[in-house]
Every structure is written in C-alpha cells, then in structure tokens.
Motif scaffolding. Structure first.
Motif, short mmCIF file in Angstrom:
data_model
loop_
_atom_site.label_atom_id
_atom_site.label_comp_id
_atom_site.label_asym_id
_atom_site.label_seq_id
_atom_site.Cartn_x
_atom_site.Cartn_y
_atom_site.Cartn_z
N PHE A 109 0.99 -1.28 -0.19
CA PHE A 109 0.06 0.09 0.00
C PHE A 109 0.70 1.11 0.13
CE2 PHE A 109 -2.35 3.14 2.47
CZ PHE A 109 -3.15 3.44 1.67
N ILE A 110 2.01 1.26 0.72
CA ILE A 110 2.71 2.41 0.85
C ILE A 110 3.59 2.72 -0.35
CG2 ILE A 110 4.77 3.35 2.13
CD1 ILE A 110 2.04 3.38 3.82
N SER A 111 3.82 1.59 -1.22
CA SER A 111 4.60 1.54 -2.30
C SER A 111 3.82 2.46 -3.28
CB SER A 111 4.86 0.35 -2.84
OG SER A 111 5.80 -0.34 -2.10
N LYS A 112 2.61 2.36 -3.42
CA LYS A 112 1.54 2.90 -4.21
C LYS A 112 1.47 4.25 -3.97
CE LYS A 112 -1.34 -0.95 -5.61
NZ LYS A 112 -0.53 -1.66 -6.10
N LEU A 113 1.70 4.77 -2.55
CA LEU A 113 1.43 6.06 -2.21
C LEU A 113 2.60 6.92 -2.36
CD1 LEU A 113 -0.36 5.92 1.22
CD2 LEU A 113 -1.08 6.75 -0.73
N PHE A 114 3.93 6.09 -2.49
CA PHE A 114 5.17 6.76 -2.88
C PHE A 114 5.81 6.10 -3.85
CE2 PHE A 114 4.09 7.21 1.65
CZ PHE A 114 4.40 8.48 1.86
N PRO A 115 5.43 6.15 -5.00
CA PRO A 115 5.79 5.46 -6.31
C PRO A 115 7.47 5.67 -6.61
CG PRO A 115 4.39 7.05 -6.96
CD PRO A 115 4.06 6.97 -5.46
N GLU A 116 7.85 6.91 -6.48
CA GLU A 116 9.24 7.28 -6.88
C GLU A 116 9.96 6.88 -5.81
OE1 GLU A 116 6.49 10.39 -4.85
OE2 GLU A 116 6.52 9.71 -6.97
N VAL A 117 9.85 6.28 -4.64
CA VAL A 117 10.66 5.75 -3.56
C VAL A 117 10.96 4.34 -3.77
CG1 VAL A 117 11.07 5.54 -1.11
CG2 VAL A 117 9.74 7.50 -1.80
N PRO A 118 12.01 3.83 -4.04
CA PRO A 118 12.56 2.49 -4.36
C PRO A 118 11.97 1.67 -3.05
CG PRO A 118 14.39 3.92 -4.85
CD PRO A 118 13.43 4.81 -4.27
N LYS A 119 11.78 0.31 -3.26
CA LYS A 119 11.22 -0.46 -2.12
C LYS A 119 12.36 -0.73 -1.21
CE LYS A 119 7.32 -2.51 -4.77
NZ LYS A 119 6.72 -3.43 -5.46
N ASP A 120 13.54 -0.66 -1.62
CA ASP A 120 14.64 -1.23 -0.60
C ASP A 120 15.43 0.10 -0.19
OD1 ASP A 120 15.67 -0.61 -3.15
OD2 ASP A 120 17.18 -2.17 -3.00
N HIS A 121 14.74 1.28 -0.42
CA HIS A 121 15.51 2.33 -0.03
C HIS A 121 15.24 2.89 1.62
CE1 HIS A 121 16.50 6.85 0.17
NE2 HIS A 121 17.19 6.51 -0.97
N PRO A 122 16.40 3.50 2.30
CA PRO A 122 15.89 3.48 3.73
C PRO A 122 14.93 4.42 3.92
CG PRO A 122 18.31 3.83 3.14
CD PRO A 122 17.74 3.51 1.92
N ALA A 123 14.38 5.33 3.33
CA ALA A 123 13.16 6.47 3.25
C ALA A 123 12.00 5.17 3.25
CB ALA A 123 13.02 7.12 2.25
N MET A 124 11.80 4.16 2.82
CA MET A 124 10.83 3.51 2.90
C MET A 124 10.46 2.69 4.27
SD MET A 124 8.02 2.54 1.25
CE MET A 124 8.35 2.78 -0.42
N GLY A 125 11.63 2.24 4.79
CA GLY A 125 11.63 1.81 6.26
C GLY A 125 11.45 2.92 7.24
N TYR A 126 11.97 4.13 7.07
CA TYR A 126 11.40 5.16 7.96
C TYR A 126 10.23 5.63 7.99
CZ TYR A 126 16.60 5.89 8.88
OH TYR A 126 17.84 5.53 9.65
N ILE A 127 9.42 5.68 6.73
CA ILE A 127 8.22 6.20 6.59
C ILE A 127 7.36 5.05 7.34
CG2 ILE A 127 6.22 6.14 4.79
CD1 ILE A 127 8.44 7.43 2.98
N LEU A 128 7.57 3.71 7.10
CA LEU A 128 6.83 2.56 7.70
C LEU A 128 6.87 2.77 9.23
CD1 LEU A 128 7.79 -0.19 5.18
CD2 LEU A 128 5.37 0.84 5.42
N SER A 129 8.26 2.85 9.75
CA SER A 129 8.56 2.90 10.97
C SER A 129 7.59 4.00 11.72
CB SER A 129 9.87 3.17 11.44
OG SER A 129 10.57 1.91 10.85
N ASN A 130 7.55 5.09 11.08
CA ASN A 130 6.96 6.45 11.42
C ASN A 130 5.48 6.23 11.73
OD1 ASN A 130 5.36 9.03 10.52
ND2 ASN A 130 6.95 9.76 11.71
N MET A 131 4.75 5.56 10.60
CA MET A 131 3.53 5.27 10.62
C MET A 131 2.97 4.40 11.68
SD MET A 131 2.77 5.16 6.18
CE MET A 131 1.21 5.13 6.63
N VAL A 132 3.74 3.44 11.88
CA VAL A 132 3.59 2.38 12.93
C VAL A 132 3.51 2.74 14.15
CG1 VAL A 132 4.40 0.12 13.94
CG2 VAL A 132 4.15 0.06 11.55
N ALA A 133 4.55 3.87 14.49
CA ALA A 133 4.64 4.50 15.86
C ALA A 133 3.36 5.30 15.81
CB ALA A 133 5.87 5.13 15.75
#
Length: 194
Positions: free
Chosen positions: A74-98
């Motif tokens: 779902f997050i990959s669809k919201l952020f299509p220009e962010v590569p799936k293995d990029h650190p930004a994706m991990g931080y975005i997901l961690s932020n959302m879970v917190a």
C-alpha cells in the motif's frame, strides 16, 4: 513570526490584567498552570516510556517488520518514486506504525529521518517532492489505533473510562487520513495536468 505573536499575546494579557486589577489572578494562574504542566509531563513520561518499551519489544520480536511487510504494498503505491529497498521506505513505515500506536513523540525522529532520505532522493532540492508532501500529509493526519497520550491525560484527570475514546479516535483518524490522501492526490493530479 510565531515568537512575535506570543510576545504580543503576553504583553496584551499583562496590560489587560493590570488595567482591570486582576494581576493577582494572573499570577495565581501562572503558578497553578506551571505546577499542573509539570504533573502532566510526569504522567505522560511514564505512559510514553511504557509504550516505547512495548514498541522496542515488538521491534525485537519482529512484529514491526511484519506490520511493515503488510503495509509495504500500500505504501509503495502512495510513494511510487521511492524504491522499495530505500531507507526512506523503512523510516516511513516505522513512523506510521509508531503513529498508529499513538506514539507521536517516538514517531518524530523516524519522520525526520524519512524526510532527510526523501530529500536525498529529491537531489537535495530546496522544494518539496511529491513524496515529501504525501508523507507530511499522512504523518499529520495519521491513523491512530491506541491514543496513548490522550489516554494518559485522561488517567491523570481521573477519568472513569480513559480508554472509551479508542473507537472514535480510530474513526476520526481514519477519516482524516483518507481525506489527506484524497486531497494530496487531487492537487498532485491537478498540478500534473498543467
């Protein structure tokens, strides 16, 4: 600018109190408010430490990674220009879970790291990228499953049922997040058609 506004409010309120002869009440309110502020902070610290500890246990147990895997498509669809293995994706997901667990204070460092990584993806430009705007909208509205800070405040004020707001919080934050995403997409597509 905000500092100037606060100083003006402070000066006007002091002048108003001096003119109306209510300076004693202002002094009393200042000291009572300061004492109450410290009391609330200590109450919030204990709740935040508890939930941060639970988050750390969940992280070590792999629960956060599991949640991140569930949300990644779902997050990959919201952020299509962010590569799936990029650190930004991990931080975005961690932020959302917190944020889902009502830990806004714990989510903030992850949000800042996510923005730093998104800025790197944007070639360190001085303007916000599509992903940065989307992340800010989602982070601001964020779905909250357990509003820990509000529950802690209600506990401090001896609420009969401090957790009764969970259902309405989920509904309200779900609506705000869907609204933020829709508004974000509307303005993005409107801007891209020009």
């Amino acid at each position: 600018m905000v500092n100037i506004i606060w100083v003006l409010i402070f000066v006007v309120s002091i002048l108003f109190a001096a003119i109306n002869g209510t300076m004693d009440e202002v002094n009393k309110a200042v000291f009572t408010g300061a004492k109450e502020g410290v009391t609330i902070c200590f109450g919030l610290i204990s709740i935040l430490v508890f939930w941060l500890g639970l988050m750390k246990i969940a992280e070590k147990a792999g629960l956060l990674d599991s949640l991140a895997r569930v949300f990644r498509p779902f997050i990959s669809k919201l952020f299509p220009e962010v590569p799936k293995d990029h650190p930004a994706m991990g931080y975005i997901l961690s932020n959302m879970v917190a944020n889902m667990f009502g830990l806004g204070n714990a989510a903030t460092p992850m949000g800042i790291k996510a923005m730093e990584q998104l800025k790197k993806l944007n070639n360190n430009q001085d303007y916000a990228s599509r992903s940065m705007i989307t992340f800010l909208a989602i982070n601001t509205s964020s779905i909250t499953l357990i509003p820990t800070t509000v529950i802690a405040i209600r506990l401090n004020y001896d609420s009969v049922s401090p957790g009764e707001i969970v259902g309405t919080t989920i509904l309200a934050t779900l609506c705000s997040t869907v609204g933020a995403i829709l508004i974000d997409r509307y303005f993005y597509y409107r801007r891209s058609r020009r």
